[in-house]
Design a protein around this motif. Structure first.
Motif, mmCIF file in Angstrom:
data_model
loop_
_atom_site.group_PDB
_atom_site.id
_atom_site.type_symbol
_atom_site.label_atom_id
_atom_site.label_comp_id
_atom_site.label_asym_id
_atom_site.label_seq_id
_atom_site.Cartn_x
_atom_site.Cartn_y
_atom_site.Cartn_z
ATOM 1 N N UNK A 114 54.135 29.179 79.889
ATOM 2 C CA UNK A 114 53.610 28.797 81.197
ATOM 3 C C UNK A 114 53.575 27.277 81.352
ATOM 4 N N UNK A 115 53.932 26.849 82.539
ATOM 5 C CA UNK A 115 53.824 25.451 82.926
ATOM 6 C C UNK A 115 52.759 25.368 84.008
ATOM 7 N N UNK A 116 51.942 24.324 83.973
ATOM 8 C CA UNK A 116 50.860 24.205 84.935
ATOM 9 C C UNK A 116 50.991 22.931 85.758
ATOM 10 N N UNK A 117 50.529 23.015 86.998
ATOM 11 C CA UNK A 117 50.621 21.892 87.919
ATOM 12 C C UNK A 117 49.494 21.993 88.924
ATOM 13 N N UNK A 118 48.806 20.878 89.156
ATOM 14 C CA UNK A 118 47.743 20.850 90.162
ATOM 15 C C UNK A 118 48.366 20.729 91.551
ATOM 16 N N UNK A 119 48.076 21.691 92.423
ATOM 17 C CA UNK A 119 48.573 21.685 93.790
ATOM 18 C C UNK A 119 47.377 21.773 94.725
ATOM 19 N N UNK A 120 47.219 20.759 95.568
ATOM 20 C CA UNK A 120 46.073 20.682 96.482
ATOM 21 C C UNK A 120 44.754 20.818 95.728
ATOM 22 N N UNK A 121 44.712 20.178 94.548
ATOM 23 C CA UNK A 121 43.482 20.159 93.779
ATOM 24 C C UNK A 121 43.209 21.405 92.961
ATOM 25 N N UNK A 122 44.120 22.377 92.993
ATOM 26 C CA UNK A 122 43.943 23.629 92.250
ATOM 27 C C UNK A 122 45.030 23.737 91.186
ATOM 28 N N UNK A 123 44.631 24.012 89.931
ATOM 29 C CA UNK A 123 45.611 24.149 88.863
ATOM 30 C C UNK A 123 46.353 25.474 89.009
ATOM 31 N N UNK A 124 47.654 25.390 89.204
ATOM 32 C CA UNK A 124 48.494 26.572 89.356
ATOM 33 C C UNK A 124 49.381 26.711 88.127
ATOM 34 N N UNK A 125 49.612 27.942 87.708
ATOM 35 C CA UNK A 125 50.442 28.194 86.535
ATOM 36 C C UNK A 125 51.743 28.891 86.939
ATOM 37 N N UNK A 126 52.791 28.521 86.223
ATOM 38 C CA UNK A 126 54.115 29.047 86.514
ATOM 39 C C UNK A 126 54.717 29.635 85.242
ATOM 40 N N UNK A 127 55.351 30.812 85.382
ATOM 41 C CA UNK A 127 56.066 31.413 84.264
ATOM 42 C C UNK A 127 57.438 30.758 84.137
ATOM 43 N N UNK A 128 57.809 30.381 82.923
ATOM 44 C CA UNK A 128 59.155 29.888 82.662
ATOM 45 C C UNK A 128 59.999 31.068 82.179
#
Length: 276
Positions: free
Chosen positions: A214-228
């Protein structure tokens, strides 16, 4: 050993039949005996690596079929490196460009078997530009070096210590299997990063191989996780995983399926590996 030899025997008998060679004829070509060929085919004898290569040469097998024969006998396959940027692979580069473009707005890149990045899509730039300056992103050329850099690992990879350990173990297993100096060099280089935990071998041994990280990124102040998720691009058959060129498309998909990621594809950034 018996299963490996039996598999080899089936391949040997099959290719002998394709080329209409009797055991006696093949034995003559190899300077061996018909009895030895018979024992190889029925599984009571196991060939040496040299013998497998001599048989492949005698049967005029191509790279794919020689690899099958080697694997069936319990040896690592051999395959010459192929230059992805060569003239004869123009069609493949075009197809991979269309594939990456079709994946927008999901971030994706194409890597080779050394995880050198060959192509990226627009969303890949849009995603990672939120994690690092554009000039740093412009210079990225290797996917694992990018991941193992301290900033990327700690800021972008979920459960990064175990993830990096699992990746290293997969490379270690490849090095043990193939004894390829290039793979060993990759392992040594990645192990030198400060982000690698000192107990990476023990960590990796305690977890099953990862189909995704998983890769994570803050979007609009919320930490979102992405499956690679990685997809292999290669030849058909049992040796697809070693057939050159060994290519993988790696894409990121949001864990939250309702998350709108269209903005990733709207970037106006340029990159030497963006081809559309």
């Amino acid at each position: 050993m018996v299963e490996s030899a039996s598999s080899f025997g089936r391949f040997l008998k099959f290719w002998r039949g394709v080329h209409r060679l009797s055991q006696e004829q093949l034995a003559f070509e190899l300077g061996s005996s018909p009895r030895h060929i018979s024992r190889l085919e029925n599984g009571s004898s196991r060939p040496s690596e040299t013998m497998v290569l001599e048989i492949a040469k005698a049967l005029k097998l191509g790279r794919r079929d020689q690899s099958h024969l080697l694997i069936a006998a319990g040896f690592a396959p051999r395959d010459d490196r192929v230059d992805f940027n060569s003239a004869e692979l123009k069609w493949l580069r075009s197809a991979m460009t269309m594939t990456l473009q079709a994946l927008d707005p999901y971030p994706a890149c194409l890597v080779d078997n050394s995880t050198n990045i060959l192509m990226v899509n627009r969303s890949w730039l849009g995603f990672y530009s939120r994690l690092m300056p554009a000039d740093e992103l412009h210079n990225i050329s290797n996917f694992y070096d990018f991941m193992f850099s301290s900033q990327s690992a700690e800021n972008a990879v979920s459960n990064w210590e175990d993830t990096l350990s699992a990746i290293l173990m997969s490379i270690q297993q490849s090095a043990l299997f193939s004894n390829d100096p290039t793979v060993k060099a990759t392992l040594d280089r990645l192990r030198s990063y400060p982000s690698v935990p000192s107990d990476w071998q023990q960590r990796a041994a305690s977890v099953e191989p990862m189909a995704s990280f998983r890769v994570q990124l803050a979007i609009d102040g919320v930490m979102q996780r992405f499956f690679s998720v990685s997809t292999t691009v290669g030849a058909l058959g049992p040796t697809a995983f070693v057939s050159e060129p060994q290519l993988t498309v790696t894409a990121l998909y949001p864990e939250d399926r309702q998350l709108n990621v269209d903005a990733f594809a709207d970037t106006d950034l340029s990159h030497p590996l963006l081809f559309y």
